[in-house]
Design a protein around this motif. Sequence first.
Motif, PDB file in Angstrom:
ATOM      1  N   ASP A   1      36.335  56.170  35.806  1.00 20.30           N
ATOM      2  CA  ASP A   1      35.205  55.281  36.077  1.00 20.30           C
ATOM      3  C   ASP A   1      34.838  54.466  34.838  1.00 20.30           C
ATOM      4  OD1 ASP A   1      35.025  56.039  38.671  1.00 20.30           O
ATOM      5  OD2 ASP A   1      33.190  57.218  38.477  1.00 20.30           O
TER       6      ASP A   1
ATOM      7  N   GLU B   1      38.104  48.158  42.494  1.00 20.53           N
ATOM      8  CA  GLU B   1      38.856  48.801  43.574  1.00 20.53           C
ATOM      9  C   GLU B   1      40.158  48.047  43.871  1.00 20.53           C
ATOM     10  OE1 GLU B   1      35.608  48.101  43.677  1.00 20.53           O
ATOM     11  OE2 GLU B   1      34.917  50.169  43.406  1.00 20.53           O
ATOM     12  N   SER B   2      40.078  46.695  43.955  1.00 22.96           N
ATOM     13  CA  SER B   2      41.284  45.921  44.252  1.00 22.96           C
ATOM     14  C   SER B   2      42.257  45.940  43.078  1.00 22.96           C
ATOM     15  CB  SER B   2      40.912  44.476  44.597  1.00 22.96           C
ATOM     16  OG  SER B   2      40.333  43.811  43.476  1.00 22.96           O
TER      17      SER B   2
ATOM     18  N   GLN C   1      35.128  50.938  36.012  1.00 21.92           N
ATOM     19  CA  GLN C   1      33.791  50.446  36.334  1.00 21.92           C
ATOM     20  C   GLN C   1      32.967  50.087  35.101  1.00 21.92           C
ATOM     21  OE1 GLN C   1      33.003  50.048  39.486  1.00 21.92           O
ATOM     22  NE2 GLN C   1      34.598  51.256  40.498  1.00 21.92           N
TER      23      GLN C   1
ATOM     24  N   HIS D   1      42.725  48.314  40.950  1.00 21.03           N
ATOM     25  CA  HIS D   1      43.383  49.617  40.817  1.00 21.03           C
ATOM     26  C   HIS D   1      44.612  49.716  41.704  1.00 21.03           C
ATOM     27  CE1 HIS D   1      43.150  54.265  40.865  1.00 21.03           C
ATOM     28  NE2 HIS D   1      43.740  53.844  39.767  1.00 21.03           N
ATOM     29  N   LYS D   2      44.707  48.847  42.714  1.00 22.43           N
ATOM     30  CA  LYS D   2      45.873  48.854  43.600  1.00 22.43           C
ATOM     31  C   LYS D   2      47.068  48.140  42.973  1.00 22.43           C
ATOM     32  CE  LYS D   2      42.977  49.062  47.739  1.00 22.43           C
ATOM     33  NZ  LYS D   2      42.575  48.387  48.993  1.00 22.43           N
TER      34      LYS D   2
ATOM     35  N   THR E   1      38.104  43.093  41.861  1.00 23.81           N
ATOM     36  CA  THR E   1      37.083  44.130  41.743  1.00 23.81           C
ATOM     37  C   THR E   1      37.780  45.362  41.169  1.00 23.81           C
ATOM     38  OG1 THR E   1      37.494  45.066  43.941  1.00 23.81           O
ATOM     39  CG2 THR E   1      35.889  43.263  43.786  1.00 23.81           C
TER      40      THR E   1
END
Length: 418
Positions: free
Chosen positions: A110, A44-45, A114, A47-48, A42
């Motif tokens: 974003d 979010e994941s 995204q 980006h880690k 995702t």
Amino acid sequence: MGLLQRIIEPIVKRYYGGVTTQSLYALAMSLNSDEGTLIEITPESAHKLNTVHACINLITETYSLIVPEIKYSDDKGTFKDTKHDQNVLLQREPNNLMSSVEWRKMMVADMFLQGVGYSKKVINRRTGRPIAYKYLKAGTVSTFYDGENNVEYYKYTSGKVSEIIKPKDMIVFSDLFGESRIMQNATTLQEYDAVRKYGRDMFKNGSFISGYIFGDKPLSAEAGDNLLKAFKNRTAKKETPILPHGYKYEPLQHTLPMGTAGYALAKSTTDRDVCRIFGVPPSLVGVSEHADNKGETDFNTFLSTTIAPVCTLAESELSRKIFRPVKEDNYFVDHNLTGIYRFSMKEKHESYRIAINAGYMCPDEVREELGMNPDPNGNGKVFMRQLNMVPATLWDDYMINLIAKKTTKNDTQDTKPI
């Protein structure tokens, strides 16, 4: 299987140049490691993952260095409008929670993570002018189509708050088709995370690559997986593996620690894949073998191929959303990248010298770009131009006059009394 092949292939080619990927069906390793699961990708994941974070950070930090300017064009040329009411929002504080730098970084982040960055224009009811750009977090905005009026609207939802926003009141920074680069390249990022996990297992177990299995006949993917599992199970039990007819086990001449060989090679490859996704030269995030003297070239390429398109997209969207229709049709937002291109000090001063001599910059403009105060005597506002050039429209007249002068001079010399 594909991941393992990719890890070992550079090593095999180094020691056994005649062995190809097609004939490499299984690996023999002195290890017992658990079969890991791939992470669910995702934004979010992803980006880690450190290289993803490094790329996004570089893009947003670089874009934040370029201050947007409001300009207008008329018959006399193009000029800055430093007193326009939207300058405060674009250059200082778009809303009461963010600075201009923070807002622009979040919109671009974003867009890359995204696929779309959203901000709502807050309008002053009395004047009808934007008084804020309210940043809307990713995932809080969706779109829906009004078939009756043939219009697409935005719907903002956060907790119990829900709002319908007209297209003209929404500032949108959108990537290609509005799709996230993360989701478009989910397989590559899963592989990237798998390599990291695999490497951690290798370091933890102290494992070594001991050899490889090869043959002259093709195997299906299922048969290859079965062969690998059977080989690993038998070696784990210290039994002699049985290979299909036509296949051989070849030990490497030197056992290679996974942490210093295959893992490093595989991680470098996946790092480069991530850089490709975001349009970042690998040397700028520390995953390149480039010499230091190529840093300036790579950064300038990055500005031209990645940051400049982002600026163009932002300029287009802001120009059509923040100015008054008809009355301000000649107004636009501009990002000037000239000041952040990297050149040596000698090259920079040489370019300024040419600009002053050519007459399209005055000394005070150069001093401003160098962070210096204007000439205290006021002389820096004077534009200068060399006088040894003639406009093309006057070439004929200049040559005729020049020939006439020489002829007159010669005639005078001939008639001079002795």
